[in-house]
Design a protein around this motif. Structure first.
Motif, PDB file in Angstrom:
ATOM      1  N   ARG A 165      -9.346   0.456  -0.821  1.00 49.73           N
ATOM      2  CA  ARG A 165      -8.862   0.938  -2.121  1.00 49.73           C
ATOM      3  C   ARG A 165      -9.586   0.983  -3.074  1.00 49.73           C
ATOM      4  NH1 ARG A 165      -3.900   3.217  -3.093  1.00 49.73           N
ATOM      5  NH2 ARG A 165      -2.770   2.000  -1.822  1.00 49.73           N
ATOM      6  N   PHE A 166     -10.107   1.859  -3.652  1.00 46.81           N
ATOM      7  CA  PHE A 166     -10.997   2.091  -5.032  1.00 46.81           C
ATOM      8  C   PHE A 166      -9.731   2.071  -5.971  1.00 46.81           C
ATOM      9  CE2 PHE A 166     -13.111   3.786  -8.564  1.00 46.81           C
ATOM     10  CZ  PHE A 166     -14.381   3.125  -8.845  1.00 46.81           C
ATOM     11  N   THR A 167      -9.788   0.983  -6.767  1.00 43.82           N
ATOM     12  CA  THR A 167      -8.710   0.852  -7.875  1.00 43.82           C
ATOM     13  C   THR A 167      -9.217   1.222  -9.056  1.00 43.82           C
ATOM     14  OG1 THR A 167      -7.888  -0.874  -6.208  1.00 43.82           O
ATOM     15  CG2 THR A 167      -6.864  -0.805  -8.716  1.00 43.82           C
ATOM     16  N   ASP A 168      -9.129   2.400  -9.577  1.00 50.65           N
ATOM     17  CA  ASP A 168      -9.440   2.803 -11.137  1.00 50.65           C
ATOM     18  C   ASP A 168      -8.461   2.423 -12.033  1.00 50.65           C
ATOM     19  OD1 ASP A 168      -7.630   4.610 -10.739  1.00 50.65           O
ATOM     20  OD2 ASP A 168      -8.762   6.287 -10.800  1.00 50.65           O
ATOM     21  N   GLU A 169      -8.543   2.475 -13.315  1.00 55.09           N
ATOM     22  CA  GLU A 169      -7.501   1.963 -14.439  1.00 55.09           C
ATOM     23  C   GLU A 169      -6.079   2.614 -14.005  1.00 55.09           C
ATOM     24  OE1 GLU A 169      -7.272   1.422 -19.238  1.00 55.09           O
ATOM     25  OE2 GLU A 169      -8.816   2.599 -18.394  1.00 55.09           O
ATOM     26  N   GLU A 170      -6.120   3.761 -13.717  1.00 55.94           N
ATOM     27  CA  GLU A 170      -4.852   4.508 -13.700  1.00 55.94           C
ATOM     28  C   GLU A 170      -3.906   3.747 -12.317  1.00 55.94           C
ATOM     29  OE1 GLU A 170      -2.597   8.644 -13.634  1.00 55.94           O
ATOM     30  OE2 GLU A 170      -4.621   8.557 -13.183  1.00 55.94           O
TER      31      GLU A 170
ATOM     32  N   SER B 223       0.770  -1.038  -0.093  1.00 56.45           N
ATOM     33  CA  SER B 223      -0.081  -0.041   0.107  1.00 56.45           C
ATOM     34  C   SER B 223       0.934   1.350  -0.032  1.00 56.45           C
ATOM     35  CB  SER B 223      -1.056   0.051   1.157  1.00 56.45           C
ATOM     36  OG  SER B 223      -0.255  -0.185   2.273  1.00 56.45           O
ATOM     37  N   THR B 224       1.916   1.163   0.798  1.00 58.03           N
ATOM     38  CA  THR B 224       2.864   2.496   0.639  1.00 58.03           C
ATOM     39  C   THR B 224       3.556   2.828  -0.434  1.00 58.03           C
ATOM     40  OG1 THR B 224       3.450   2.154   3.061  1.00 58.03           O
ATOM     41  CG2 THR B 224       4.898   3.554   1.922  1.00 58.03           C
ATOM     42  N   ALA B 225       3.948   1.685  -1.060  1.00 61.96           N
ATOM     43  CA  ALA B 225       4.240   1.891  -2.521  1.00 61.96           C
ATOM     44  C   ALA B 225       3.667   2.464  -3.512  1.00 61.96           C
ATOM     45  CB  ALA B 225       5.262   0.485  -2.892  1.00 61.96           C
ATOM     46  N   VAL B 226       2.488   1.930  -3.377  1.00 61.25           N
ATOM     47  CA  VAL B 226       1.458   2.303  -4.307  1.00 61.25           C
ATOM     48  C   VAL B 226       0.915   3.758  -4.004  1.00 61.25           C
ATOM     49  CG1 VAL B 226      -0.989   2.056  -5.127  1.00 61.25           C
ATOM     50  CG2 VAL B 226       0.508   0.057  -4.807  1.00 61.25           C
ATOM     51  N   ASP B 227       0.633   4.266  -2.790  1.00 57.38           N
ATOM     52  CA  ASP B 227       0.324   5.562  -2.439  1.00 57.38           C
ATOM     53  C   ASP B 227       1.515   6.476  -2.845  1.00 57.38           C
ATOM     54  OD1 ASP B 227      -2.191   4.646  -1.703  1.00 57.38           O
ATOM     55  OD2 ASP B 227      -1.529   4.949   0.500  1.00 57.38           O
TER      56      ASP B 227
ATOM     57  N   VAL C 217     -18.487  -1.534  -7.080  1.00 56.86           N
ATOM     58  CA  VAL C 217     -18.505  -1.869  -5.612  1.00 56.86           C
ATOM     59  C   VAL C 217     -19.748  -1.002  -4.830  1.00 56.86           C
ATOM     60  CG1 VAL C 217     -16.215  -2.698  -5.369  1.00 56.86           C
ATOM     61  CG2 VAL C 217     -16.740  -0.334  -5.306  1.00 56.86           C
ATOM     62  N   ARG C 218     -20.223  -1.706  -3.864  1.00 56.69           N
ATOM     63  CA  ARG C 218     -21.311  -0.947  -3.283  1.00 56.69           C
ATOM     64  C   ARG C 218     -20.353  -0.110  -1.977  1.00 56.69           C
ATOM     65  NH1 ARG C 218     -26.276  -2.639  -3.759  1.00 56.69           N
ATOM     66  NH2 ARG C 218     -26.558  -4.567  -5.069  1.00 56.69           N
ATOM     67  N   VAL C 219     -20.653   1.180  -1.750  1.00 57.74           N
ATOM     68  CA  VAL C 219     -19.946   1.980  -1.084  1.00 57.74           C
ATOM     69  C   VAL C 219     -20.512   2.714  -0.032  1.00 57.74           C
ATOM     70  CG1 VAL C 219     -17.744   2.216  -2.570  1.00 57.74           C
ATOM     71  CG2 VAL C 219     -19.524   3.990  -2.506  1.00 57.74           C
ATOM     72  N   VAL C 220     -20.336   3.432   0.827  1.00 49.54           N
ATOM     73  CA  VAL C 220     -21.142   4.325   1.535  1.00 49.54           C
ATOM     74  C   VAL C 220     -20.252   5.928   1.512  1.00 49.54           C
ATOM     75  CG1 VAL C 220     -21.850   5.200   3.876  1.00 49.54           C
ATOM     76  CG2 VAL C 220     -21.817   2.857   3.533  1.00 49.54           C
ATOM     77  N   GLU C 221     -21.028   6.585   1.040  1.00 46.21           N
ATOM     78  CA  GLU C 221     -20.379   8.019   0.993  1.00 46.21           C
ATOM     79  C   GLU C 221     -21.527   9.043   1.347  1.00 46.21           C
ATOM     80  OE1 GLU C 221     -19.620   9.041  -3.245  1.00 46.21           O
ATOM     81  OE2 GLU C 221     -18.159   7.575  -3.412  1.00 46.21           O
ATOM     82  N   ASP C 222     -21.092   9.961   2.174  1.00 47.28           N
ATOM     83  CA  ASP C 222     -21.698  10.959   2.801  1.00 47.28           C
ATOM     84  C   ASP C 222     -23.174  10.443   3.539  1.00 47.28           C
ATOM     85  OD1 ASP C 222     -20.130  12.603   2.284  1.00 47.28           O
ATOM     86  OD2 ASP C 222     -21.042  13.220   0.214  1.00 47.28           O
ATOM     87  N   GLY C 223     -22.979   9.128   4.214  1.00 50.08           N
ATOM     88  CA  GLY C 223     -24.004   8.458   4.908  1.00 50.08           C
ATOM     89  C   GLY C 223     -25.017   7.735   3.925  1.00 50.08           C
ATOM     90  N   LYS C 224     -24.630   7.921   2.629  1.00 52.94           N
ATOM     91  CA  LYS C 224     -25.684   7.248   1.804  1.00 52.94           C
ATOM     92  C   LYS C 224     -25.006   5.903   0.972  1.00 52.94           C
ATOM     93  CE  LYS C 224     -28.000  11.435   0.819  1.00 52.94           C
ATOM     94  NZ  LYS C 224     -28.306  12.281  -0.385  1.00 52.94           N
ATOM     95  N   LYS C 225     -25.687   4.943   0.960  1.00 55.68           N
ATOM     96  CA  LYS C 225     -25.157   3.668  -0.020  1.00 55.68           C
ATOM     97  C   LYS C 225     -25.170   3.920  -1.534  1.00 55.68           C
ATOM     98  CE  LYS C 225     -26.637   0.536   3.549  1.00 55.68           C
ATOM     99  NZ  LYS C 225     -27.566  -0.789   3.663  1.00 55.68           N
TER     100      LYS C 225
ATOM    101  N   TYR D   2      -9.940   5.829  -1.260  1.00 64.92           N
ATOM    102  CA  TYR D   2     -10.311   4.838  -0.222  1.00 64.92           C
ATOM    103  C   TYR D   2     -11.911   4.865   0.010  1.00 64.92           C
ATOM    104  CZ  TYR D   2      -5.435   3.704   0.656  1.00 64.92           C
ATOM    105  OH  TYR D   2      -4.211   3.487   0.816  1.00 64.92           O
ATOM    106  N   VAL D   3     -12.573   3.858  -0.062  1.00 64.33           N
ATOM    107  CA  VAL D   3     -13.950   3.846   0.245  1.00 64.33           C
ATOM    108  C   VAL D   3     -14.224   3.008   1.238  1.00 64.33           C
ATOM    109  CG1 VAL D   3     -14.247   4.566  -2.178  1.00 64.33           C
ATOM    110  CG2 VAL D   3     -14.344   2.001  -1.672  1.00 64.33           C
ATOM    111  N   GLU D   4     -15.571   3.134   1.911  1.00 61.28           N
ATOM    112  CA  GLU D   4     -15.884   2.312   2.899  1.00 61.28           C
ATOM    113  C   GLU D   4     -17.440   1.671   2.474  1.00 61.28           C
ATOM    114  OE1 GLU D   4     -18.066   2.776   7.517  1.00 61.28           O
ATOM    115  OE2 GLU D   4     -17.040   4.477   6.467  1.00 61.28           O
ATOM    116  N   THR D   5     -17.292   0.256   2.784  1.00 68.39           N
ATOM    117  CA  THR D   5     -18.268  -0.539   2.204  1.00 68.39           C
ATOM    118  C   THR D   5     -19.423  -0.487   3.459  1.00 68.39           C
ATOM    119  OG1 THR D   5     -17.760  -2.610   3.481  1.00 68.39           O
ATOM    120  CG2 THR D   5     -16.759  -2.294   1.308  1.00 68.39           C
ATOM    121  N   PRO D   6     -20.838  -0.868   2.913  1.00 70.51           N
ATOM    122  CA  PRO D   6     -21.767  -0.748   3.922  1.00 70.51           C
ATOM    123  C   PRO D   6     -21.567  -1.574   5.079  1.00 70.51           C
ATOM    124  CG  PRO D   6     -22.521  -1.247   1.517  1.00 70.51           C
ATOM    125  CD  PRO D   6     -21.124  -1.228   1.656  1.00 70.51           C
ATOM    126  N   SER D   7     -20.696  -2.622   5.286  1.00 65.75           N
ATOM    127  CA  SER D   7     -20.355  -3.175   6.358  1.00 65.75           C
ATOM    128  C   SER D   7     -19.173  -2.729   7.200  1.00 65.75           C
ATOM    129  CB  SER D   7     -19.845  -4.850   6.036  1.00 65.75           C
ATOM    130  OG  SER D   7     -18.674  -4.542   5.205  1.00 65.75           O
ATOM    131  N   GLY D   8     -18.737  -1.603   6.653  1.00 66.03           N
ATOM    132  CA  GLY D   8     -17.725  -0.750   7.627  1.00 66.03           C
ATOM    133  C   GLY D   8     -16.288  -1.222   7.352  1.00 66.03           C
TER     134      GLY D   8
END
Length: 269
Positions: free
Chosen positions: A62-67, A36-40, A114-122, A52-58
């Motif tokens: 990491r969110f891995t886009d193409e780049e 993770s450190t080398a990637v960051d 992927v399912r994520v939680v953003e600003d309290g919304k799924k 980074y994203v949070e799943t509904p289970s908490g």
């Protein structure tokens, strides 16, 4: 007995002690690592912030886009893996570097959304380059071990014909389960703490369902993923899982003795 050692990729994890221990192990050993450190650091040098994203289970991941996936392919099987193999060779260990794609070592199914939680919304985020491991080519690992080699493996994995990211703890769990091995997860703390803020509350052994419930209740943050991986390892055939500090004196030997948190298969019965 085979030992699978997962070396974390966080900045606070120093792998040198683990590499020295591997040279002294009497058992066969497979190393699985993150980065993770080398990637960051690489993303930062490119002017791109890691996401980074949070799943509904908490669980936070990491969110891995193409780049970011391209950076993963450079950093993990390239920089981090090469450094670990070099360190093992210098310690007298005949190590071989692999990614999960090599020889179909780790294969599975891609999760493009992927399912994520953003600003309290799924929400559903699309464009993710990650996957879930479904098969481990244990024959490849056993062939290398029989030939006197120490495999050093990392994501990416091969999913639906594409190289994608996966959690390195869960990759180590899959390997340990496939080999019926003991899994040692090395991280930057001394185990799972009953009170996450108090190292003196380290949980030493988990061998009953009640102790397992207490373990899962205590795990939070990054430790949630490690306990999840421990569960998957034991459910798929691992002999035992130990979560321990990579920065301890003789980290692997100490973990296999009485250090860290030892999680036993009967705890899941």
């Amino acid at each position: 007995m085979t030992v699978v050692v997962k070396i974390g990729g966080a900045r606070a994890v120093n792998p040198e002690g683990a590499l020295a221990d591997i040279a002294e192990l009497d058992e066969d050993c497979v190393v699985v690592h993150g980065g993770s450190t080398a990637v960051d650091d690489t993303l930062d040098a490119m002017g791109k912030a890691p996401e980074y994203v949070e799943t509904p289970s908490g669980v936070v991941g990491r969110f891995t886009d193409e780049e970011t996936m391209d950076v993963f392919k450079m950093a993990l099987p390239g920089l981090v893996n090469t450094d670990l193999v070099t360190g093992l060779q210098n310690a007298g260990v005949n190590a071989v570097g692999l990614s999960g794609v090599d020889g179909g070592l780790l294969t599975g199914k891609r999760k493009s959304a992927v399912r994520v939680v953003e600003d309290g919304k799924k929400k559903i985020r699309r464009g993710d380059h990650s996957g879930t491991i479904q098969e481990v080519n244990a024959d490849l690992l056993e062939t290398l071990l029989a030939g006197g080699y120490t495999p050093v493996a990392s994501p990416p994995i091969l999913a639906d014909g594409t190289a994608v990211n996966t959690d390195a703890d869960r990759a180590a769990a899959a390997v340990a389960g496939a080999l019926g091995a003991t899994l040692v997860v090395l991280t930057d703390v001394e185990g799972v703490y009953a009170d996450p803020a108090d190292p003196s509350t380290r949980i030493e052994s988990v061998a009953t369902s009640a102790e397992y419930d207490a373990l899962t209740d205590a795990a939070e943050g990054f430790m949630t993923r490690k306990v999840m991986a421990a569960t998957e390892a034991l459910e798929s055939g691992a002999r035992e899982v130990v979560v321990a500090s990579a920065n301890a004196d003789r980290p692997i030997l100490t973990a296999l003795d009485a250090g860290g948190t030892h999680i036993h298969p009967e705890a899941l019965a």
